[in-house]
Design a protein around this motif. Sequence first.
Motif, short mmCIF file in Angstrom:
data_model
loop_
_atom_site.label_atom_id
_atom_site.label_comp_id
_atom_site.label_asym_id
_atom_site.label_seq_id
_atom_site.Cartn_x
_atom_site.Cartn_y
_atom_site.Cartn_z
N GLY A 56 6.90 -2.25 12.49
CA GLY A 56 6.93 -2.20 11.03
C GLY A 56 7.64 -0.96 10.52
N PHE A 57 7.48 -0.71 9.23
CA PHE A 57 8.05 0.48 8.60
C PHE A 57 7.17 0.86 7.42
CE2 PHE A 57 10.63 2.50 5.30
CZ PHE A 57 11.18 3.56 6.01
N ASP A 58 6.77 2.10 7.34
CA ASP A 58 5.99 2.74 6.27
C ASP A 58 4.80 3.49 6.85
OD1 ASP A 58 7.49 2.03 4.04
OD2 ASP A 58 6.38 0.16 3.71
N ASP A 59 4.05 2.87 7.76
CA ASP A 59 2.73 3.34 8.20
C ASP A 59 1.81 3.44 6.99
OD1 ASP A 59 0.86 3.96 10.14
OD2 ASP A 59 1.16 6.12 9.93
N SER A 60 1.66 2.31 6.32
CA SER A 60 0.80 2.21 5.15
C SER A 60 -0.65 2.48 5.53
CB SER A 60 0.90 0.81 4.53
OG SER A 60 2.24 0.42 4.38
N THR B 123 4.83 1.30 14.18
CA THR B 123 5.59 1.38 12.93
C THR B 123 6.33 2.70 12.83
OG1 THR B 123 5.42 1.08 10.52
CG2 THR B 123 3.69 2.38 11.58
N LEU B 124 7.20 2.80 11.84
CA LEU B 124 7.89 4.04 11.50
C LEU B 124 7.22 4.64 10.28
CD1 LEU B 124 10.33 5.09 13.16
CD2 LEU B 124 10.02 2.62 13.36
N ARG B 125 6.72 5.84 10.43
CA ARG B 125 5.94 6.47 9.36
C ARG B 125 6.84 7.20 8.36
NH1 ARG B 125 1.76 10.24 11.79
NH2 ARG B 125 0.56 8.29 11.97
N GLN B 126 6.76 6.79 7.10
CA GLN B 126 7.41 7.56 6.06
C GLN B 126 6.59 8.82 5.79
OE1 GLN B 126 9.57 6.10 2.62
NE2 GLN B 126 8.50 4.16 2.83
N PRO C 194 0.79 -1.24 0.00
CA PRO C 194 0.00 0.00 0.00
C PRO C 194 0.82 1.28 0.00
CG PRO C 194 -0.83 -1.56 1.65
CD PRO C 194 0.48 -2.10 1.15
N ILE C 195 2.10 1.21 0.37
CA ILE C 195 2.89 2.44 0.41
C ILE C 195 3.13 2.98 -0.99
CG2 ILE C 195 5.22 1.44 0.28
CD1 ILE C 195 4.02 4.29 2.62
#
Length: 351
Positions: free
Chosen positions: A276-280, A292-295, A70-71
């Motif tokens: 996680g990573f992205d914060d999709s 998560t880590l939000r891009q 989803p990112i």
Amino acid sequence: MRARLSDIARQAGVSEATVSRVLNDRPGVSADTRQAVLTALDVLGYERPERLHKRSAGLVGLIVPELENPIFPAFAQIVESALAQTGFTPVLCTQTPGGVTEDEYLEMLLDRQVSGIVFVAGLHADTTADHDRYQRLIDRPLPIVFVNGYADGISAPFISCDDKQAAESAVSHLAALGHERIGFVSGPGRFTAVQRKLDGYHSAMSRHVPSYDRRPPDELVALTLFGVEGGEVAAGQLLDRDVTALVCGSDLMALGAIRAAHRRGLHVPRDLSVVGFDDSPLIAFTDPPLTTLRQPVAAMGNAAVRALVDEIHGHAAPRSEYVFPAELVVRGSTAAAPARRISKQAHIPAA
């Protein structure tokens, strides 16, 4: 026509005379006002006069790896919207396994005489790929901008999330919760983002976990394929090594890690914490909601478009990397380390 002019003028918030000047392609109208009138035409369902079609600033290619994660649709939406606001028409090119390759998309975009191209996590992010393809584009010259994945030797703007800082933040968060056996799960090590996250992971583990430097450096690292399935396989390997927490290279991999834990009868986060990573999109609604880590997708996408449009208009953007910090978003997938695993860890002898 009078009624139509009044409708368009009301929608755009301008006078009928201004609408008339825009429709007849006459001077004396600012770019913002002209765009407002054209947008009003589109909203009201009126077809633009043929002469105005020629005023399109041009086509811009947007190449993304795939849309299952989803990112990538999130990046595509931001970039497409920003391009449209500047008068450019985006051409979305999506790669799928066994489908059209990046090079084949490049040929198609060049045939359509695009004004520039935005690459999101493309082959530029693969340290083993041939980057000469990008130099050939620069030599044409064709303006290009890269999102996520820095490569030395390419004279173009790069827009990146701070992967090292993201991994450090994840480890720091888990260490503060009492975790010591913190594993790292991500995709293949040939990708720049993976290498940077791994660097941040090692750095933070050395800083926060006293026993870490006495272990084999990659004892708690598992690199596999991106995606849910890859995350599940890698998490299974590290669960066999008694990790109590996992830092994952993407939200999808984190979901795979949670699935691996559930299949072993483990509870997240009581028995295993997962980051996680992205914060999709929709990640906040998983069970449990994912830490998560939000891009900063909006900021990064808009920066990429600004750099590209500047290049297209002859205002050279800095040939460097713009790095955006990731934001730790704490939700329900992380908690204090389980006491039984902390005590077990305390008896591990020094190497």
